[in-house]
Design a protein around this motif. Sequence first.
Motif, PDB file in Angstrom:
ATOM      1  N   PRO A  90      10.727   4.642   4.829  1.00 44.59           N
ATOM      2  CA  PRO A  90       9.704   4.139   5.751  1.00 44.59           C
ATOM      3  C   PRO A  90       9.378   2.671   5.514  1.00 44.59           C
ATOM      4  O   PRO A  90       9.420   2.167   4.389  1.00 44.59           O
ATOM      5  N   ARG A  91       9.061   2.004   6.597  1.00 37.66           N
ATOM      6  CA  ARG A  91       8.517   0.657   6.564  1.00 37.66           C
ATOM      7  C   ARG A  91       7.196   0.699   7.317  1.00 37.66           C
ATOM      8  O   ARG A  91       7.131   1.240   8.427  1.00 37.66           O
ATOM      9  N   ILE A  92       6.176   0.145   6.719  1.00 35.98           N
ATOM     10  CA  ILE A  92       4.842   0.191   7.318  1.00 35.98           C
ATOM     11  C   ILE A  92       4.403  -1.215   7.695  1.00 35.98           C
ATOM     12  O   ILE A  92       4.506  -2.149   6.884  1.00 35.98           O
ATOM     13  N   ASP A  93       3.954  -1.354   8.920  1.00 36.77           N
ATOM     14  CA  ASP A  93       3.335  -2.599   9.387  1.00 36.77           C
ATOM     15  C   ASP A  93       1.830  -2.385   9.497  1.00 36.77           C
ATOM     16  O   ASP A  93       1.384  -1.383  10.079  1.00 36.77           O
ATOM     17  N   LEU A  94       1.073  -3.316   8.967  1.00 37.13           N
ATOM     18  CA  LEU A  94      -0.387  -3.290   9.058  1.00 37.13           C
ATOM     19  C   LEU A  94      -0.864  -4.546   9.769  1.00 37.13           C
ATOM     20  O   LEU A  94      -0.263  -5.616   9.625  1.00 37.13           O
ATOM     21  N   ALA A  95      -1.948  -4.416  10.506  1.00 37.32           N
ATOM     22  CA  ALA A  95      -2.553  -5.584  11.153  1.00 37.32           C
ATOM     23  C   ALA A  95      -3.978  -5.241  11.547  1.00 37.32           C
ATOM     24  O   ALA A  95      -4.361  -4.072  11.608  1.00 37.32           O
ATOM     25  N   GLY A  96      -4.769  -6.284  11.797  1.00 37.21           N
ATOM     26  CA  GLY A  96      -6.143  -6.042  12.219  1.00 37.21           C
ATOM     27  C   GLY A  96      -6.952  -7.329  12.254  1.00 37.21           C
ATOM     28  O   GLY A  96      -6.406  -8.441  12.217  1.00 37.21           O
ATOM     29  N   SER A  97      -8.245  -7.140  12.325  1.00 35.85           N
ATOM     30  CA  SER A  97      -9.173  -8.264  12.327  1.00 35.85           C
ATOM     31  C   SER A  97      -9.916  -8.307  10.992  1.00 35.85           C
ATOM     32  O   SER A  97      -9.981  -7.304  10.276  1.00 35.85           O
ATOM     33  N   TYR A  98     -10.461  -9.468  10.679  1.00 32.91           N
ATOM     34  CA  TYR A  98     -11.261  -9.581   9.460  1.00 32.91           C
ATOM     35  C   TYR A  98     -12.398 -10.556   9.696  1.00 32.91           C
ATOM     36  O   TYR A  98     -12.378 -11.376  10.615  1.00 32.91           O
ATOM     37  N   GLN A  99     -13.402 -10.446   8.840  1.00 29.01           N
ATOM     38  CA  GLN A  99     -14.552 -11.346   8.894  1.00 29.01           C
ATOM     39  C   GLN A  99     -14.868 -11.801   7.483  1.00 29.01           C
ATOM     40  O   GLN A  99     -14.803 -11.006   6.542  1.00 29.01           O
ATOM     41  N   GLY A 100     -15.233 -13.066   7.345  1.00 29.02           N
ATOM     42  CA  GLY A 100     -15.542 -13.621   6.028  1.00 29.02           C
ATOM     43  C   GLY A 100     -14.601 -14.748   5.677  1.00 29.02           C
ATOM     44  O   GLY A 100     -13.702 -15.118   6.443  1.00 29.02           O
ATOM     45  N   VAL A 101     -14.801 -15.295   4.498  1.00 29.60           N
ATOM     46  CA  VAL A 101     -14.008 -16.435   4.026  1.00 29.60           C
ATOM     47  C   VAL A 101     -13.387 -16.081   2.682  1.00 29.60           C
ATOM     48  O   VAL A 101     -14.076 -15.605   1.769  1.00 29.60           O
TER      49      VAL A 101
END
Length: 210
Positions: A90-101
């Motif tokens: 398996p190969r897993i791709d992750l993605a999303g949004s984030y907040q902060g520095v």
Amino acid sequence: MATADDDGRRRSRWTRLAVPVLTGTAMILIVSAIGYSATTGTGRSSPPVLPSAAAPVCDQPPTLALVRPGGGPITFPQVSYAIDHSGGRPRIDLAGSYQGVIDEGKRVAVIVRGEPGSYDSAAGGHPGEGRFYYQREIQVDEQAGCWTALSLSPALSLSPAYHGPDGPLWHIYLVLVPADFAVTSVSARGHVEDAVFGSLEVLADFLVGG
């Protein structure tokens, strides 16, 4: 006995008195009407509603993960993933949004743990090993508030190795690490000792697969 001249003088005097009185009364009524309108809202336009800050729109894989926030300076409101089984592993791709520095000298890393109570679909089934394995640092787009971690290979987190076309449950952690973490704290096979992992600040975690 009153004369016509007397009547004219009286009318003239009353006219001089009545005009300012009536004018003042009219002004009072106008001011009162304006005040009433202001208090009841009649004829008053509502102040404009300021739009809230738009949430970042990020390109994301199709499956939404149930994220458990861990606290800290960075939050991950939304995480999605995709699993590719076409290569035998398996190969897993992750993605999303984030907040902060993310502070200077710090990174956010992906660490994976195969859940011991889950198995792959090979004959006999290979269980999750229960150990922590470093994958890579996430790539961030600071202006868009988006991040990705692509082509992760979690097979090492199974015992003895991944063989089946379907996987077990992987527990994925997003952790705050020093910039040199991959060099100083990760073994050649990507293993992270339990004590080292316990010293890290977990920003978020979630399950993938199953």
